[in-house]
Design an enzyme around this catalytic site. Structure first.
Site, PDB file in Angstrom:
ATOM      1  N   ASP A 154      38.887  34.610  37.084  1.00 28.43           N
ATOM      2  CA  ASP A 154      39.125  35.978  37.545  1.00 28.43           C
ATOM      3  C   ASP A 154      40.598  36.372  37.513  1.00 28.43           C
ATOM      4  OD1 ASP A 154      39.972  34.537  39.779  1.00 28.43           O
ATOM      5  OD2 ASP A 154      38.880  35.768  41.221  1.00 28.43           O
ATOM      6  N   CYS A 161      42.888  38.704  42.779  1.00 32.00           N
ATOM      7  CA  CYS A 161      41.451  38.899  42.599  1.00 32.00           C
ATOM      8  C   CYS A 161      40.934  40.310  42.795  1.00 32.00           C
ATOM      9  CB  CYS A 161      40.681  37.924  43.479  1.00 32.00           C
ATOM     10  SG  CYS A 161      40.962  38.099  45.232  1.00 32.00           S
TER      11      CYS A 161
END
Length: 541
Positions: free
Chosen positions: A262, A82
Site C-alpha cells: 500500500d 496509508c
C-alpha cells in the site's frame, strides 16, 4: 402504498424507460466477467522480495504467484502513507485533488464531525463532482464485492461500495455463479509490527542480511530489518492460504490476482518519504490463464491507475473524472504515462509539504518548507527502535553523510536524482551545472501538474474544513424524490452525482439502485455522496 417520509408529486414518466440516470458503459456479457482478488501488504518496498532480486528469505507462495503472473518494476504510490494512498486506490484520483492528502482526515474510530481533543475533527472532504468508490460500478453490473478488514480511505465510506467489508469477507459468500471482487488486507507487515513483534521469533539471521547504504550497520538496524523479513514470511503464509482457497474452489487459473504494497516500507526514510523507498511498491498481476507468466514489465503504473484498470478488465469504461488510466483490459490506453506524481503533506500532528515527479530515469522533489527536517518527529514512528537509534547516532556524529542527510534539521528546496545510476537517491544533482536543463524540465512538469490537478495542498487545512463543513458540520443530502406509475417506483436525488442505495427493511446490506422498483415492494432508500451526510431514509410501505 405510502412512505413514512417525503414523496414529491409525480416528476416525469420519462424516467421509467431507463435503468438508472448514470448508466454504466459496459460491453462484456455477464458470463465473461472475470473474478478479481487483491492481496494487499501494508508498508512494504520491493527491495525485500525474492522476485525483485533479494535472496535473504524465501517467500514460496508469492514467488509462485510471480511465476504465474507479471512482476512490475515501476509501480508506485502517489503518497507514502496509508490513508491518503488508499483514497487514490479506491477512486482513481490524486489525494491532493480529492482533499484526502493529509494523514489523516477521517478517523474511522471517531464519529464524523465530532471534535477531537486538541486536534482537528474527523471529517470527510467534499470530493469533486462525480467521484465515487469504484466497486460501486462493479456492483451495478452484478459483482459481489467484499473487502477487509481494513478500510481507512481518509473519508467515510459509502454503502454502495461493498456487499461486505469486514474481517470475515470472502468470495464464498456470493451467490452461485456470481462474479466477485474481493480484497484481503494483511497488517502483519505494518510499521507497528516492527516494535510489536520485536521479541518474536526471527526467520532470518540478522547477521546474514544486507544493510542498505542509507542505514548504519548496527545490531539495532539489523534486528529491525530481520523482524521485517520475518513478518514477510508471515505475510507469505497468510497470502498462501487465500491462494490455496482459490485453487480448492477451481478458481485460481481464471481469476485476476493483484498482489501489491500500500506504499513503501515501514522504516525511517521509507514510509512518509518521497524517495523510492517510500513510494515504490511491489506489484504482481496474475492474469487469466497465466497470460505472460513469469515476465517483467517496467511501465510506470500508479495507484490512480488501479481503479480504471480494474473497471476496464471488467468491461466497464472508466469514468472521465478518474485521473488514472486503464493499463489493461477493454479500455486500455494506447499511450502509457511517462511520469508519476507524488505528494507529502500533514503526517499525524506535523505539517510539511513536498511534491515530486518521477520518470523511469529521474525524480525531482520540491520542498515548500526547507526549515523542517525530512525526519519529521512523528510520535508514532519514534516508537521504533531503529528510529531511536538513528537519532542517537546522528546526535553523536556517528553517521556518514549518506546516512545523516535524511536526519539533518533542514532540507534542500529542490532535489534531483538519477534513478538509473543512483537508485537509493543519495546524490542530489539539483546543483549540478550539467543537469540544469533537466532540473528546469522536471520543475516545469511538476508546476503544470500542480495547476492542472487542482492541488489543494497549498490551502491551509482549516480553511478547507471551513469550506467543506459550514458551521462545523457536514452538509446533509436533500431527501429523495419519488415518481411512480401503476407498476414501479422511480427514485431521484436532487444531488445529481449522488448514489442511491436501497434495501428491504430486514436486510443489513444496501443494494445499489440501478432501475425502478416494484410498487408492491416494501423498502428503504437513501442517497449518499462522499463528503456529505446521507439523506434521511425514505421508507416505502
Amino acid at each position: 402504498m405510502s412512505p413514512k417520509y417525503l414523496i414529491t408529486p409525480l416528476l416525469a414518466f420519462l424516467f421509467f424507460g431507463c435503468a438508472d440516470k448514470e448508466n454504466v458503459n459496459r460491453t462484456m456479457d455477464s458470463h465473461d466477467l472475470p473474478n478479481i482478488v487483491w492481496l494487499v501488504a501494508e508498508d512494504q518496498s520491493p527491495e525485500w522480495f525474492p522476485m525483485y532480486g533479494d535472496s535473504t528469505i524465501s517467500l514460496p507462495n508469492l514467488e509462485s504467484l510471480a511465476a504465474d503472473g507479471v512482476v512490475f518494476t515501476n509501480a508506485v504510490a502517489p503518497v507514502p502513507v496509508c490513508a491518503p494512498a488508499r483514497s487514490s486506490i479506491i477512486t482513481g484520483m490524486y489525494p491532493t485533488t480529492l482533499g484526502t492528502h493529509n494523514m489523516r482526515t477521517h478517523k474511522p474510530w471517531a464519529p464524523i464531525n465530532e471534535p477531537l481533543l486538541d486536534s482537528l475533527p474527523s471529517y470527510s472532504p467534499v470530493v469533486p463532482e462525480g467521484v465515487k468508490m469504484f466497486p460501486e460500478y462493479l456492483r451495478k453490473i452484478g459483482y459481489y464485492t467484499a473487502n477487509g478488514p481494513k478500510e481507512d480511505y481518509n473519508f467515510e465510506k459509502t454503502d454502495a461500495a461493498w456487499d461486505e467489508s469486514s474481517g470475515e469477507r470472502h468470495w464464498r459468500k456470493r451467490k452461485e455463479g456470481q462474479p466477485f471482487f474481493t480484497v484481503f488486507n494483511f497488517a502483519v507487515c505494518h510499521e507497528s509490527q516492527i516494535w510489536n513483534r520485536g521479541k518474536d521469533s526471527l526467520f532470518v539471521d540478522p547477521n546474514a542480511l544486507n544493510v542498505p547504504p542509507y542505514f548504519p550497520d548496527t545490531d539495532v538496524v539489523r534486528h529491525d530489518l530481520a523482524v521485517n523479513y520475518s513478518n514477510l514470511k508471515r505475510l507469505d503464509n497468510q497470502a498462501g492460504k487465500i491462494l490455496g482457497q482459490l485453487k480448492e474452489d477451481g478458481l485460481y487459473e481464471n481469476t485476476i490476482i493483484f498482489f501489491y504494497g500500500d506504499h513503501g516500507g515501514p522504516f525511517p526514510r521509507h514510509k512518509r518519504a518521497l524517495y523510492d523507498t517510500g513510494v515504490k511498491v511491489p506489484l504482481i498481476i496474475k492474469f487469466p490463464k497465466n497470460k505472460n507468466a513469469g515476465s517483467y514489465d517496467d511501465r510506470l503504473i500508479s495507484f490512480i491507475d488501479y481503479a480504471p484498470t480494474l473497471l476496464s478488465l471488467a468491461g466497464i469504461e472508466p469514468p472521465k473524472v478518474m485521473q488514472g488510466v486503464a493499463q489493461f483490459g477493454m479500455y486500455e490506453v494506447g499511450k502509457q504515462p511517462k511520469y508519476t506524481f507524488h505528494t507529502s503533506d500533514r503526517f499525524d500532528e506535523i505539517y510539511d509539504r513536498l511534491r515530486a515527479v518521477r520518470s523511469k530515469r529521474y525524480k525531482y522533489i520540491k520542498s515548500y518548507n526547507t526549515e523542517l527536517s525530512h525526519a519529521l518527529p512523528v510520535s508514532y514512528r519514534e516508537q521504533m527502535p531503529m528510529m531511536q537509534a538513528l537519532r542517537k547516532l546522528y546526535n553523536e556524529g556517528a553517521l556518514n553523510e549518506q546516512q545523516a542527510a535524511w536526519l539533518h534539521s533542514t532540507k534542500p528546496e529542490e532535489e534531483l536524482y538519477d534513478l538509473q545510476n543512483d537508485p537509493y537517491e543519495l546524490d542530489n544533482l539539483a546543483g549540478n551545472p550539467d543537469l540544469q536543463d533537466t532540473l528546469i524540465f522536471y520543475r516545469n512538469i511538476l508546476d503544470e501538474w500542480i495547476k492542472d490537478s487542482k492541488d489543494l495542498g497549498g490551502i491551509p487545512e482549516r480553511e478547507l474544513i471551513a469550506k467543506w463543513l459550514p458551521d462545523g458540520k457536514a452538509k446533509r443530502l436533500p431527501p429523495l424524490e419519488v415518481a411512480m406509475n401503476d407498476y414501479v417506483v422511480q427514485l431521484i436525488s436532487p444531488q445529481p452525482d449522488a448514489t442511491i442505495v436501497w434495501k428491504l427493511p430486514q436486510d443489513s446490506i444496501w443494494k445499489v439502485y440501478v432501475k425502478p422498483l416494484s410498487k408492491d415492494l416494501n423498502f428503504e432508500a437513501k442517497a449518499e455522496r462522499i463528503g456529505y451526510l446521507d439523506s434521511e431514509i425514505l421508507r416505502m410501505e
